[in-house]
Design a protein around this motif. Structure first.
Motif, short mmCIF file in Angstrom:
data_model
loop_
_atom_site.label_atom_id
_atom_site.label_comp_id
_atom_site.label_asym_id
_atom_site.label_seq_id
_atom_site.Cartn_x
_atom_site.Cartn_y
_atom_site.Cartn_z
N ARG A 1 13.51 37.03 46.87
CA ARG A 1 12.86 37.68 47.99
C ARG A 1 13.79 37.63 49.20
O ARG A 1 14.23 36.56 49.61
CB ARG A 1 11.52 36.99 48.33
N LEU A 2 14.05 38.78 49.75
CA LEU A 2 14.96 38.89 50.89
C LEU A 2 14.27 39.66 52.01
O LEU A 2 13.62 40.68 51.75
CB LEU A 2 16.25 39.61 50.48
N LEU A 3 14.42 39.18 53.22
CA LEU A 3 13.85 39.86 54.39
C LEU A 3 14.98 40.35 55.29
O LEU A 3 15.91 39.59 55.60
CB LEU A 3 12.94 38.91 55.18
N PHE A 4 14.91 41.61 55.70
CA PHE A 4 15.89 42.20 56.60
C PHE A 4 15.21 42.53 57.91
O PHE A 4 14.29 43.35 57.96
CB PHE A 4 16.50 43.46 55.98
N LEU A 5 15.62 41.85 58.95
CA LEU A 5 15.09 42.09 60.29
C LEU A 5 16.10 42.96 61.02
O LEU A 5 16.97 42.49 61.76
CB LEU A 5 14.89 40.75 61.02
N THR A 6 16.01 44.26 60.79
CA THR A 6 17.05 45.19 61.24
C THR A 6 16.50 46.60 61.19
O THR A 6 15.53 46.87 60.48
CB THR A 6 18.28 45.07 60.31
N PRO A 7 17.09 47.54 61.91
CA PRO A 7 16.69 48.94 61.77
C PRO A 7 16.88 49.43 60.33
O PRO A 7 17.80 48.99 59.63
CB PRO A 7 17.62 49.68 62.73
N ALA A 8 16.01 50.34 59.90
CA ALA A 8 16.00 50.78 58.51
C ALA A 8 17.32 51.42 58.08
O ALA A 8 17.76 51.25 56.94
CB ALA A 8 14.85 51.77 58.29
N GLN A 9 17.98 52.14 59.00
CA GLN A 9 19.20 52.85 58.60
C GLN A 9 20.33 51.90 58.21
O GLN A 9 21.27 52.30 57.53
CB GLN A 9 19.67 53.79 59.72
N ALA A 10 20.22 50.64 58.60
CA ALA A 10 21.29 49.69 58.27
C ALA A 10 21.23 49.25 56.81
O ALA A 10 22.20 48.68 56.30
CB ALA A 10 21.20 48.48 59.19
N VAL A 11 20.11 49.49 56.12
CA VAL A 11 19.95 48.97 54.77
C VAL A 11 19.67 50.06 53.74
O VAL A 11 19.34 49.77 52.59
CB VAL A 11 18.82 47.92 54.73
N THR A 12 19.79 51.32 54.13
CA THR A 12 19.45 52.40 53.21
C THR A 12 20.32 52.42 51.96
O THR A 12 19.87 52.81 50.89
CB THR A 12 19.55 53.77 53.92
N THR A 13 21.57 52.00 52.08
CA THR A 13 22.47 52.05 50.91
C THR A 13 22.33 50.84 50.00
O THR A 13 22.70 50.92 48.83
CB THR A 13 23.94 52.17 51.37
N VAL A 14 21.82 49.72 50.51
CA VAL A 14 21.76 48.51 49.69
C VAL A 14 20.40 48.29 49.05
O VAL A 14 20.29 47.56 48.06
CB VAL A 14 22.17 47.26 50.51
N PHE A 15 19.32 48.86 49.60
CA PHE A 15 17.99 48.63 49.06
C PHE A 15 17.84 49.11 47.62
O PHE A 15 17.33 48.38 46.77
CB PHE A 15 16.93 49.25 49.97
N PRO A 16 18.23 50.38 47.27
CA PRO A 16 18.02 50.83 45.89
C PRO A 16 18.68 49.95 44.84
O PRO A 16 18.01 49.53 43.88
CB PRO A 16 18.59 52.25 45.91
N PRO A 17 19.99 49.60 44.97
CA PRO A 17 20.58 48.75 43.93
C PRO A 17 20.00 47.34 43.91
O PRO A 17 19.91 46.73 42.85
CB PRO A 17 22.08 48.73 44.29
N LEU A 18 19.57 46.82 45.07
CA LEU A 18 18.95 45.49 45.08
C LEU A 18 17.60 45.52 44.38
O LEU A 18 17.25 44.59 43.64
CB LEU A 18 18.80 44.99 46.52
N ARG A 19 16.84 46.58 44.61
CA ARG A 19 15.54 46.71 43.92
C ARG A 19 15.76 46.84 42.41
O ARG A 19 15.03 46.25 41.61
CB ARG A 19 14.78 47.92 44.45
N ASP A 20 16.78 47.63 42.03
CA ASP A 20 17.08 47.79 40.61
C ASP A 20 17.47 46.45 39.98
O ASP A 20 17.24 46.23 38.78
CB ASP A 20 18.21 48.79 40.41
N ALA A 21 18.05 45.57 40.77
CA ALA A 21 18.45 44.26 40.27
C ALA A 21 17.29 43.27 40.25
O ALA A 21 17.47 42.11 39.87
CB ALA A 21 19.60 43.71 41.12
N GLY A 22 16.12 43.71 40.68
CA GLY A 22 14.94 42.86 40.59
C GLY A 22 14.60 42.09 41.84
O GLY A 22 13.78 41.16 41.79
N TYR A 23 15.16 42.45 42.97
CA TYR A 23 14.87 41.74 44.21
C TYR A 23 13.64 42.34 44.91
O TYR A 23 13.45 43.55 44.92
CB TYR A 23 16.07 41.77 45.16
N GLU A 24 12.83 41.46 45.47
CA GLU A 24 11.70 41.88 46.29
C GLU A 24 12.18 41.91 47.74
O GLU A 24 12.62 40.88 48.27
CB GLU A 24 10.53 40.92 46.13
#
Length: 515
Positions: free
Chosen positions: A5-28
């Protein structure tokens, strides 16, 4: 067990490229843009790591760090920012931040940190979370260029650079071409007390002696033909800051003597001038030569060598720190994905194996260029060795995994694949190409070419023909269909006459019978 489980306290545009592969890897994953949203996720999900910007509207990361200081079970906080400073990094890490990262974020780095935390790494351990296997952080230089690498040879150079950055001692940076000597010079400047002053670079190999002297020391009006006005030199422009003398070994011997005086006295004389000017400049120099050997050969002044070599920094070649190759490759890949606004891509296993085996004679510069090329050619697909495109023959004439486009239902045009396979998509059943009314001679020739090549042009004895051989077959069929007329054949094949001529010369040189 890994931290999932990872929490990102940041504007959404900063994580748009990393969220899909992290979700695919099983991260919440959770994202919040204020402290209230973060509190809800922390209370409900209990993240293993918090990635937070230094500040957002109504939020300061110091608030999180204060909570963590009082609660030993509070998740570690990694500060992420798109524009950082060394002072801020030092201050926040002293308050309890686990690490301080510069964006763009990297998926593999996040996963590595999750493994470290999940394996029981203490939040306030002396070792930063970006360290793996007891080594130093591999992204260095919040205030200046990012230096990527964790090999001991590189961390030793970085440690020495940080130690001497605040002084005014001259530094001689040596290493092979492409190892990043100018980047290190900029890093030294950014870490020094002169960081808010000018950084001026001069390539000593780019100018002849008389022009280089004027470039360094300036000149007065009328000092030589073409000197129509007074011009300040680089030493004047860098006053209070840092001057980089790139490729210092290429400087003429006579000019070396004048440079030595400037370094010793801190004074310059403009060309054609009578006034002596005091300057306060820190001098850095780079070279890919062995200056000690050049001194022995009489090509470089020994006294100037000693004056420059107060602090020697030798940068290792990429061959010497092969452990850093994949880390650098991912860094450049993500950088160019972001720069060109392309879909996030990954390195295939075969590409990683190729990168590990290659010796990189051009060092980091060559790797950077290769990754830029690969990102552009892969265009969102996994990077394969062929995307490095080292030899023209390694790149197919047609991209086999190129997206296929279906013809418009109302169009009589054939799909590109059907045309090259000798088929008409509207007449697959009987294998005959229906002539279109009013078709031109070249269209008839194309149909003739396709039908005559047929499936035999694609396979031979059950094996697929290499694309470069398929290219040769199609070129010869084009010439046959046009009775040897090269102009018509080139037009039929969609290439220039010059390209056709060059291809024929290649086939002739390779021993193929060409009329």
């Amino acid at each position: 067990m890994l931290t999932r489980r990872l929490l990102f306290l940041t504007p959404a545009q900063a994580v748009t490229t990393v969220f899909p592969p992290l979700r695919d890897a099983g991260y919440e994953l959770g994202i919040a843009e204020n402290l209230k949203g973060a509190s809800v996720f922390i209370r409900k999900s209990g993240p293993g790591i918090i990635f937070a910007r230094p500040s957002l509207p109504g939020f300061r990361v110091e608030d999180l760090l204060a909570v963590g200081a009082e609660d030993p079970n509070f998740p570690p906080v990694i500060v992420i920012t798109d524009r950082g400073t060394a002072e801020e990094a030092e201050r926040l890490m002293s308050l309890g931040a686990r690490d301080y990262w510069l964006e763009p974020l990297d998926v593999e780095r996040i996963v590595a940190v999750a493994r470290t935390v999940g394996n029981g790494a203490a939040r306030k351990a002396a070792l930063p979370s970006s360290t793996l296997g007891g080594r130093k952080p591999h992204y260095v230089g919040a205030a200046g260029p990012r230096i990527v690498g964790r090999h001991p040879a590189m961390t030793r150079v970085l440690q020495l650079a940080r130690q001497v950055a605040g002084s005014r001692a001259t530094v001689l940076i040596t290493g092979e071409s492409g190892t990043g000597k100018e980047m290190f010079a900029r890093y030294l400047h950014a870490m020094s007390k002169r960081a808010d002053k000018a950084f001026v670079a001069v390539n000593c190999a780019a100018l002849p002696e008389h022009l280089l002297e004027s470039e360094l020391f300036g000149h007065e009006k009328g000092a030589f033909t073409g000197a129509i006005a007074r011009k300040p030199g680089k030493f004047e422009l860098a006053d209070g800051g840092t001057l980089l003398l790139d490729e210092i070994s290429e400087m003429d011997m006579a000019l070396q003597a004048k440079l030595l005086r400037v370094l010793q006295e801190g004074e310059i004389d403009r060309v054609g001038g009578t006034e002596t000017l005091k300057v306060d400049v820190r001098v850095l120099a780079t070279t890919n030569r062995d200056l000690e050997d050049w001194v022995k050969q009489g090509k470089f002044r020994q006294d100037l060598y000693f004056r420059l070599n107060v602090i020697p920094l030798r940068l290792p070649s990429l061959r010497e720190r092969s452990e850093d190759v994949l880390e650098l490759a991912h860094f450049f890949m993500n950088m160019y994905v972001r720069e060109y606004a392309l879909p996030q891509t990954v390195l295939s296993q075969s590409a990683m194996d190729w990168l590990r085996d290659y010796d990189f004679p051009g060092n980091v510069r060559e790797l950077q260029n290769l990754m830029e090329r690969a990102v552009l050619l892969a265009n969102g697909r996994p990077v394969e060795p062929r995307h490095f495109l080292l030899e023209n023959d390694d790149w197919p004439l047609f991209e086999e995994d190129e997206p296929q486009y279906a013809p418009d239902e109302n169009s009589s045009e054939h799909s590109p694949d059907a045309a090259w396979a000798g088929q008409d998509s509207a007449h697959e059943a009987d294998g005959q190409a229906a002539p279109s009314e009013g078709s031109s001679g070249s269209q008839d020739a194309l149909r003739s070419l396709n039908q005559s090549s047929g499936d035999s042009a694609l396979v031979s004895g059950g094996a697929v023909i290499p694309l470069h051989e398929m290219e040769r077959i199609m070129i010869l069929k084009g010439l046959e269909a046009t009775s040897g007329n090269r102009t018509q054949a080139a037009d039929l094949l969609g290439i220039s006459v010059r390209t056709l001529r060059n291809k024929l010369n290649e086939y002739r040189a390779a021993g193929h019978p060409i009329d």
